[in-house]
Write an enzyme that holds these catalytic residues in place. Structure first.
Site, PDB file in Angstrom:
ATOM      1  N   ASP A 162     -17.274   3.611 -38.040  1.00  0.00           N
ATOM      2  CA  ASP A 162     -16.952   2.212 -37.792  1.00  0.00           C
ATOM      3  C   ASP A 162     -17.940   1.311 -38.538  1.00  0.00           C
ATOM      4  OD1 ASP A 162     -14.764   2.776 -36.113  1.00  0.00           O
ATOM      5  OD2 ASP A 162     -16.123   3.134 -34.430  1.00  0.00           O
TER       6      ASP A 162
ATOM      7  N   HIS B 231     -12.475   4.065 -43.170  1.00  0.00           N
ATOM      8  CA  HIS B 231     -12.665   3.753 -41.742  1.00  0.00           C
ATOM      9  C   HIS B 231     -12.425   4.964 -40.844  1.00  0.00           C
ATOM     10  CE1 HIS B 231     -13.710   0.679 -38.970  1.00  0.00           C
ATOM     11  NE2 HIS B 231     -13.170  -0.314 -39.628  1.00  0.00           N
TER      12      HIS B 231
END
Length: 240
Positions: A215, A211
């Site tokens: 995104d 992450h």
């Protein structure tokens, strides 16, 4: 009549109590443990998945039984998606706080070898045709299963856990890579096509990503790029 290292280690271990059977971690298992533990400790990972209609891909493979295998096509589609989303063919430089995108795609393949899981890599996969990918995949996986190669320095990993007859997996990213893509088994399932219920060849695709590099929207775009190729393979093969 010799005293070996294993004799000494066995004598030094505490005796197992009733109902226990202890097996020391081999050097290979220790190395795997260290890599996977580091991945879990350092990478804030997220997992997304989608069910994909692989009927056309299945039919394409059946029409050319002497041609490339299904994994070669999946590798081709993965490479095409990585060219559109190079952020997943990358690593994170934590010292300089930078995402380092890599020009060459060294496609790692999760393989169950004689000693355990290894991830040999097809180097320069972006330069190979589907037929060339097929030949190279067969070569490196055969060598890995025979214990002739160790895990390579791949830049992205493709995991065909469907070969174990399972549908899904939340895999662990192969550090220092930033993502891993997996496919479950292809099975007959009821599916709606143009408003009509029919039986199709369906596979579940899962994608685990770091992450820190992006995104969910970017991850979803990458997944749809691969999924759309699986659902309409001819268009992608002609394009790439």
């Amino acid at each position: 009549g010799l005293i070996t290292r294993s004799d000494v280690e066995r004598a030094a271990r505490p005796a197992a109590t009733a109902g226990e059977r202890r097996t020391p971690l081999s050097g290979f298992r220790k190395a795997v443990s260290a890599t996977l533990s580091r991945s879990r400790a350092e990478i804030p990972e997220a997992t997304v998945w989608v069910d994909v209609d692989a009927t056309k891909l299945w039919e394409l493979r059946a029409a050319y039984p002497d041609g490339p295998g299904l994994l070669a096509y999946l590798a081709r589609f993965t490479v095409a998606a990585l060219r559109e989303y190079p952020v997943f063919n990358a690593r994170v430089d934590t010292d300089r706080q930078e995402i380092v995108e890599l020009d060459r795609i060294d496609l790692g393949l999760a393989v169950q070898g004689e000693r355990g899981l290894v991830v040999p890599a097809v180097t320069g996969a972006e330069r190979l045709t589907t037929t060339e990918l097929d030949a190279e995949i067969r070569r490196v996986t055969a060598a890995a299963r025979a214990g002739l190669v160790e895990s390579g320095a791949g830049t992205f990993t493709l995991n065909n856990y469907g070969s174990f007859r399972v549908d899904g997996s939340a895999a662990i990213i192969n550090h220092p890579q930033v993502a891993i893509l997996g496919f479950g088994r292809i099975i007959d399932r009821p599916w709606v096509v143009d408003g009509t219920l029919c039986v199709r060849k369906i596979t579940q695709m899962s994608f685990v990503f770091d992450h820190r590099v992006c995104d969910g929207g970017t991850a979803a775009g990458f997944m749809r790029c691969v999924a759309d190729a699986v659902e309409d393979p001819a268009s992608v093969i002609a394009r790439w």
